[in-house]
Design a protein around this motif. Structure first.
Motif, PDB file in Angstrom:
ATOM      1  N   GLY A 191      12.136  15.686  65.162  1.00  0.00           N
ATOM      2  CA  GLY A 191      10.891  14.944  65.056  1.00  0.00           C
ATOM      3  C   GLY A 191      12.267  13.957  63.579  1.00  0.00           C
ATOM      4  O   GLY A 191      13.515  14.102  63.703  1.00  0.00           O
ATOM      5  N   PHE A 192      11.467  13.386  62.556  1.00  0.00           N
ATOM      6  CA  PHE A 192      12.705  12.429  61.965  1.00  0.00           C
ATOM      7  C   PHE A 192      13.401  13.909  60.813  1.00  0.00           C
ATOM      8  O   PHE A 192      13.807  12.507  59.697  1.00  0.00           O
ATOM      9  N   GLY A 193      13.258  14.867  60.903  1.00  0.00           N
ATOM     10  CA  GLY A 193      13.476  15.629  59.105  1.00  0.00           C
ATOM     11  C   GLY A 193      14.075  15.392  58.921  1.00  0.00           C
ATOM     12  O   GLY A 193      15.207  14.900  58.070  1.00  0.00           O
ATOM     13  N   LEU A 194      15.319  15.393  59.555  1.00  0.00           N
ATOM     14  CA  LEU A 194      17.589  15.102  59.632  1.00  0.00           C
ATOM     15  C   LEU A 194      17.267  14.620  59.231  1.00  0.00           C
ATOM     16  O   LEU A 194      18.501  13.922  58.398  1.00  0.00           O
ATOM     17  N   TRP A 195      17.257  13.401  59.759  1.00  0.00           N
ATOM     18  CA  TRP A 195      17.136  11.702  59.542  1.00  0.00           C
ATOM     19  C   TRP A 195      17.013  11.133  58.095  1.00  0.00           C
ATOM     20  O   TRP A 195      17.606  10.755  57.840  1.00  0.00           O
ATOM     21  N   ALA A 196      16.003  12.070  57.613  1.00  0.00           N
ATOM     22  CA  ALA A 196      15.044  12.086  56.820  1.00  0.00           C
ATOM     23  C   ALA A 196      16.074  11.727  55.582  1.00  0.00           C
ATOM     24  O   ALA A 196      16.985  11.653  54.883  1.00  0.00           O
ATOM     25  N   ILE A 197      16.051  13.143  55.474  1.00  0.00           N
ATOM     26  CA  ILE A 197      17.543  14.038  54.903  1.00  0.00           C
ATOM     27  C   ILE A 197      18.687  13.193  54.870  1.00  0.00           C
ATOM     28  O   ILE A 197      19.463  13.372  53.743  1.00  0.00           O
ATOM     29  N   LEU A 198      19.017  13.591  55.767  1.00  0.00           N
ATOM     30  CA  LEU A 198      20.197  12.282  55.349  1.00  0.00           C
ATOM     31  C   LEU A 198      20.586  10.916  54.781  1.00  0.00           C
ATOM     32  O   LEU A 198      21.091  10.152  54.325  1.00  0.00           O
ATOM     33  N   HIS A 199      19.423  10.359  54.912  1.00  0.00           N
ATOM     34  CA  HIS A 199      19.362   8.808  53.870  1.00  0.00           C
ATOM     35  C   HIS A 199      18.240   8.976  52.710  1.00  0.00           C
ATOM     36  O   HIS A 199      18.673   8.393  52.308  1.00  0.00           O
ATOM     37  N   LEU A 200      17.257   9.931  52.288  1.00  0.00           N
ATOM     38  CA  LEU A 200      17.324  10.447  51.434  1.00  0.00           C
ATOM     39  C   LEU A 200      18.514  11.068  50.267  1.00  0.00           C
ATOM     40  O   LEU A 200      18.260  10.514  49.039  1.00  0.00           O
ATOM     41  N   CYS A 201      19.204  11.645  51.206  1.00  0.00           N
ATOM     42  CA  CYS A 201      20.261  12.407  49.872  1.00  0.00           C
ATOM     43  C   CYS A 201      21.290  11.453  49.748  1.00  0.00           C
ATOM     44  O   CYS A 201      21.628  10.938  50.648  1.00  0.00           O
ATOM     45  N   ASP A 202      22.437  11.754  48.640  1.00  0.00           N
ATOM     46  CA  ASP A 202      23.348  10.786  48.479  1.00  0.00           C
ATOM     47  C   ASP A 202      24.693  12.079  48.787  1.00  0.00           C
ATOM     48  O   ASP A 202      25.526  10.914  49.872  1.00  0.00           O
ATOM     49  N   GLU A 203      24.884  12.666  49.980  1.00  0.00           N
ATOM     50  CA  GLU A 203      25.365  13.497  50.434  1.00  0.00           C
ATOM     51  C   GLU A 203      24.780  14.958  51.133  1.00  0.00           C
ATOM     52  O   GLU A 203      23.621  15.399  50.273  1.00  0.00           O
ATOM     53  N   VAL A 204      24.932  15.405  52.872  1.00  0.00           N
ATOM     54  CA  VAL A 204      24.578  16.397  53.163  1.00  0.00           C
ATOM     55  C   VAL A 204      25.805  17.558  53.314  1.00  0.00           C
ATOM     56  O   VAL A 204      26.444  16.882  53.727  1.00  0.00           O
ATOM     57  N   THR A 205      25.378  18.501  53.029  1.00  0.00           N
ATOM     58  CA  THR A 205      27.198  19.045  53.326  1.00  0.00           C
ATOM     59  C   THR A 205      27.007  20.415  54.136  1.00  0.00           C
ATOM     60  O   THR A 205      25.388  20.790  54.479  1.00  0.00           O
ATOM     61  N   LEU A 206      26.883  21.112  55.647  1.00  0.00           N
ATOM     62  CA  LEU A 206      26.527  21.890  56.465  1.00  0.00           C
ATOM     63  C   LEU A 206      27.980  23.190  56.448  1.00  0.00           C
ATOM     64  O   LEU A 206      28.866  22.801  56.291  1.00  0.00           O
ATOM     65  N   GLU A 207      27.021  24.469  56.072  1.00  0.00           N
ATOM     66  CA  GLU A 207      28.239  25.375  56.146  1.00  0.00           C
ATOM     67  C   GLU A 207      27.864  26.581  57.260  1.00  0.00           C
ATOM     68  O   GLU A 207      26.371  27.111  57.363  1.00  0.00           O
ATOM     69  N   GLN A 208      28.192  27.434  57.694  1.00  0.00           N
ATOM     70  CA  GLN A 208      28.094  28.537  58.602  1.00  0.00           C
ATOM     71  C   GLN A 208      28.822  29.596  57.920  1.00  0.00           C
ATOM     72  O   GLN A 208      29.892  29.248  57.685  1.00  0.00           O
ATOM     73  N   THR A 209      27.166  30.491  57.550  1.00  0.00           N
ATOM     74  CA  THR A 209      28.547  32.212  57.090  1.00  0.00           C
ATOM     75  C   THR A 209      27.679  33.177  57.908  1.00  0.00           C
ATOM     76  O   THR A 209      27.197  32.300  58.545  1.00  0.00           O
ATOM     77  N   ARG A 210      27.879  33.511  56.824  1.00  0.00           N
ATOM     78  CA  ARG A 210      27.730  34.841  57.972  1.00  0.00           C
ATOM     79  C   ARG A 210      26.046  35.976  57.395  1.00  0.00           C
ATOM     80  O   ARG A 210      25.425  36.178  59.116  1.00  0.00           O
ATOM     81  N   GLN A 211      25.783  34.754  57.025  1.00  0.00           N
ATOM     82  CA  GLN A 211      24.223  34.918  56.173  1.00  0.00           C
ATOM     83  C   GLN A 211      23.328  33.947  57.589  1.00  0.00           C
ATOM     84  O   GLN A 211      22.513  34.392  57.376  1.00  0.00           O
ATOM     85  N   GLY A 212      23.791  32.208  58.107  1.00  0.00           N
ATOM     86  CA  GLY A 212      23.160  31.517  58.150  1.00  0.00           C
ATOM     87  C   GLY A 212      23.821  30.412  58.021  1.00  0.00           C
ATOM     88  O   GLY A 212      24.737  30.351  57.778  1.00  0.00           O
ATOM     89  N   SER A 213      23.151  29.488  58.849  1.00  0.00           N
ATOM     90  CA  SER A 213      23.333  28.280  58.067  1.00  0.00           C
ATOM     91  C   SER A 213      23.026  27.861  56.515  1.00  0.00           C
ATOM     92  O   SER A 213      22.211  28.057  56.317  1.00  0.00           O
ATOM     93  N   VAL A 214      23.614  26.900  55.817  1.00  0.00           N
ATOM     94  CA  VAL A 214      24.305  26.492  54.489  1.00  0.00           C
ATOM     95  C   VAL A 214      23.800  24.994  54.839  1.00  0.00           C
ATOM     96  O   VAL A 214      24.268  24.212  55.009  1.00  0.00           O
ATOM     97  N   LEU A 215      22.371  24.390  54.527  1.00  0.00           N
ATOM     98  CA  LEU A 215      21.998  23.336  54.614  1.00  0.00           C
ATOM     99  C   LEU A 215      22.019  22.223  52.515  1.00  0.00           C
ATOM    100  O   LEU A 215      21.949  23.169  52.151  1.00  0.00           O
ATOM    101  N   GLY A 216      23.063  22.398  52.202  1.00  0.00           N
ATOM    102  CA  GLY A 216      23.933  21.484  51.386  1.00  0.00           C
ATOM    103  C   GLY A 216      23.468  20.404  50.701  1.00  0.00           C
ATOM    104  O   GLY A 216      23.601  19.280  51.713  1.00  0.00           O
ATOM    105  N   LEU A 217      22.038  19.751  49.522  1.00  0.00           N
ATOM    106  CA  LEU A 217      21.814  18.779  49.715  1.00  0.00           C
ATOM    107  C   LEU A 217      21.749  18.125  48.018  1.00  0.00           C
ATOM    108  O   LEU A 217      21.539  18.974  47.249  1.00  0.00           O
TER     109      LEU A 217
END
Length: 149
Positions: free
Chosen positions: A96-122
């Protein structure tokens, strides 16, 4: 900014989670369209956890001198930098358009892989980010399917 923070498990009640994020963003100075953009981006990220991820995780949000940051931990850990890069080029990415929308709505998007899972920063700045003309956004994203006129 204040010490008021948000930390709650991801829950299927998206309306409740949207209201918590809206309250947090408003408390930290976001208003109007900026606030609603953040709420919509968080909604899309949480929906992706249910539709494509581990179906569980944690939302944390905090205000800071630059604005507001909301982090969505997906215990499934399936979100990768490749997914984010592909969303710039192909908005639907087979889903769908979810990630695309997130990337265009936020000023910055980050992603970090941790032992607990993936952390998407908006990240949403307290002041509006500079308006970037659509043509320049397309060029910077490498989208050659829509040439500028």
């Amino acid at each position: 900014m204040s010490a008021f923070g948000l930390r709650c498990p991801i829950d299927p009640d998206l309306g409740y989670l949207r209201e918590l994020v809206r309250l947090h963003g408003r408390h930290n100075g976001l208003t109007g369209e900026r606030l609603e953009d953040l709420v919509l981006a968080v909604n899309e990220a949480i929906t992706n956890v249910f539709d494509h991820g581990g179906r569980a995780g944690l939302i944390t949000a905090r205000g800071h001198a630059e604005g507001v940051t909301v982090e969505i931990l997906d215990v499934g850990g399936r979100l990768t930098p490749e997914h984010l890069a592909a969303a710039h080029v192909n908005p639907t990415g087979g889903g769908g358009f979810g990630l695309w929308a997130i990337l265009h709505l936020c000023d910055e998007v980050t992603l970090e892989q941790t032992r607990q899972g993936s952390v998407l920063g908006l990240h949403m700045h307290g002041r509006p980010a500079p308006i970037i003309p659509l043509e320049r956004r397309r060029r910077s994203a490498g989208d050659s399917r829509h040439p500028t006129r």
